[in-house]
Design an enzyme around this catalytic site. Structure first.
Site, mmCIF file in Angstrom:
data_model
loop_
_atom_site.group_PDB
_atom_site.id
_atom_site.type_symbol
_atom_site.label_atom_id
_atom_site.label_comp_id
_atom_site.label_asym_id
_atom_site.label_seq_id
_atom_site.Cartn_x
_atom_site.Cartn_y
_atom_site.Cartn_z
ATOM 1 N N ARG A 162 -2.795 -2.209 -3.116
ATOM 2 C CA ARG A 162 -4.010 -1.457 -2.799
ATOM 3 C C ARG A 162 -4.015 -0.206 -3.688
ATOM 4 N NH1 ARG A 162 -4.989 3.189 1.419
ATOM 5 N NH2 ARG A 162 -7.223 3.372 1.161
ATOM 6 N N GLU A 208 -7.877 -5.524 6.015
ATOM 7 C CA GLU A 208 -7.788 -5.094 4.616
ATOM 8 C C GLU A 208 -6.673 -5.830 3.879
ATOM 9 O OE1 GLU A 208 -8.049 -1.007 6.307
ATOM 10 O OE2 GLU A 208 -8.957 -0.529 4.390
ATOM 11 N N ARG A 259 -10.846 15.390 8.279
ATOM 12 C CA ARG A 259 -11.754 15.729 7.169
ATOM 13 C C ARG A 259 -13.120 16.124 7.708
ATOM 14 N NH1 ARG A 259 -10.755 10.305 3.848
ATOM 15 N NH2 ARG A 259 -8.852 10.022 5.030
ATOM 16 N N ASN A 314 0.868 -1.177 0.000
ATOM 17 C CA ASN A 314 0.000 0.000 0.000
ATOM 18 C C ASN A 314 0.909 1.233 0.000
ATOM 19 O OD1 ASN A 314 -1.760 2.063 0.514
ATOM 20 N ND2 ASN A 314 -2.602 1.189 2.400
ATOM 21 N N HIS A 351 -12.904 2.612 1.086
ATOM 22 C CA HIS A 351 -12.808 1.599 2.153
ATOM 23 C C HIS A 351 -13.488 0.295 1.730
ATOM 24 C CE1 HIS A 351 -12.567 5.011 5.368
ATOM 25 N NE2 HIS A 351 -11.355 4.569 5.094
#
Ligand code: ADP
Length: 406
Positions: free
Chosen positions: A83, A375, A231, A9, A171
């Site tokens: 990813r 993940e 965010r 990733n 996600h």
């Protein structure tokens, strides 16, 4: 899964990696960080849970990947799974070919912070290990099953048809893993209607019907939806005009403020880290208390909204650093959802150990579970499925064909 997969990733200044094989206990993983600087280093866990710390001053992505791979080559990875945050209209994991790499490049305007970093990693591993099959697994792919009424914005049609302006969702690997594992634990694998709440530094919710995403809180970019670490999540789109007209801010300043200075950090003025805010709130910090309340209320509101996408609600799964570890946030969020008919167990919620799967309702009504996400495991599984189907497909298909002709 019989293939050993190296999951990569690549971020702008860091690379997360994991070597995923059959048993989760055997996993080797780590993080190369501060890339490009004198402080560049690799921190991780090696065989048997031994810690690793390695200084690689001034290493760039390619050098760091070379170091990671040379350390891991003895374990003989058979494939690399990358990813990739934005896959545009790609709907599933794909073997990396020049055409797929080009499509990842074309999706860059939709993920300007993420996709360029992924491409650096992909190009480096393709150069360094041309013989290994490599697969891209997209955060957006799981949500490609959303119906048009969930993914379209109410803006002029040409923005969708000519410029791909739509809701994509992110996600996806986490929502896919957690809903599959959670529905299995609940005894109805990939059946029924479930909500997932992935709550980390980035947070999103998802509605899943019979194993497919039907709606999610993130949109064109990972800014839409819930309150996150830094965010803002949803704001009135006219905020942009307001700030431009009244404060003279340009679009880049506004974007930076919404992505990096808002959310829990913006509300509290203290931290983007939920643990820090819970501690500050316990000591009487009112801004921290309000930040937590807004986070939980907006999360509950999103779950209630997403439930409209489900013909029936069988339950809810919490995951991510906050969802897995904070009984307090789970309880506070559920207190805003009395009309869901949950029979919440405070005792089970409070006694659930960190990082463990567990059910936190009393056994009647829709179920509530905590399911630690995986993940990397999901990316490895999808990578190995692509590689194994290619390896197996040719001879198997041929023999089927031959049988049919015979
Ligand atoms: P990322 O999205 O970067 O993968 P994580 O999923 O690890 O992040 O989640 C990080 C968040 O989880 C941080 O806000 C952290 O404070 C929060 N967190 C971790 N443990 C706890 C805890 N025990 N209580 C509350 N929040 C926690």
């Amino acid at each position: 899964m019989s293939t050993t997969v190296l999951v990569i990733n690549c971020g702008s200044s860091s690379i997360k990696y994991a070597l995923v094989s059959e048993r989760r206990e055997d996993r080797i993983f780590g993080l190369a960080e501060n890339l490009g600087s004198v402080e560049a280093r690799i921190k991780g866990i090696t065989v048997g849970g031994e810690p690793l710390e390695l200084s690689i001053p001034h290493a760039d992505h390619e050098k760091a990947l070379e170091t990671i791979l040379s350390r891991l080559s003895q374990y003989n990875p058979q494939a690399i799974g990358h990813r990739v945050v934005h896959g545009g209209s790609l709907t599933k994991a794909e073997r990396l070919t020049p055409e797929i790499i080009q499509r990842i490049r074309e999706a860059t305007p939709l993920a300007p912070l993420h996709n360029p970093a992924h491409l650096v990693g992909i190009e480096a591993t393709m150069r360094l290990f041309p013989e290994l099959p490599q697969v891209a697994v997209f955060d957006t792919a799981f949500h490609q099953t959303m119906p048009a009424h969930a993914y379209r914005y109410a803006v002029p049609k040409f923005l969708y048809t000519d410029h791909n302006v739509r809701r994509y969702g992110f996600h996806g690997t986490s929502h896919a893993y957690v809903s599959e594992r959670g529905s299995e634990l609940a005894g109805s694998l990939k059946q029924g209607g479930w909500l997932t709440a992935h709550l980390g530094n980035g947070s999103s919710t998802c509605a899943i019907w019979n194993g497919e995403s039907v709606d999610t809180s993130m949109g064109l970019t990972p800014l839409e939806g819930l309150v996150m670490g830094t965010r803002s999540g949803d704001v009135d789109p006219s905020l942009h005009t307001f700030l431009a007209s009244n404060l003279g801010w340009d679009i880049y300043k506004i974007d930076k403020m919404l992505n990096s200075q808002s959310g829990l950090l913006g509300l509290s003025g203290l931290s983007n880290d939920m643990r820090t805010l819970i501690e500050a709130s316990e000591q009487g910090n009112e801004d921290a208390t309000l930040a937590i309340e807004v986070f939980c209320y907006r999360l509950a509101k999103s779950l209630a909204a997403l439930s409209c996408g489900l013909p029936r609600l069988d339950g809810l799964f919490f995951t991510g650093g906050i969802g897995e570890n904070s009984a307090y946030i789970r309880e506070k969020t559920l207190s805003y959802l009395p009309h869901f008919g949950f029979n919440f167990s405070k005792e089970k919620n409070d006694s659930l150990k960190r990082g463990t799967e567990g059910r936190i309702d009393n056994g009647t009504g829709p179920q509530i579970w905590v399911v630690p996400t995986d993940e990397e495991g999901r990316i490895a599984k999808e990578t190995s499925a692509v590689v194994e189907s290619e390896l197996g497909a040719t001879p198997a298909k041929k023999s089927e064909l031959e049988t049919a002709i015979a």
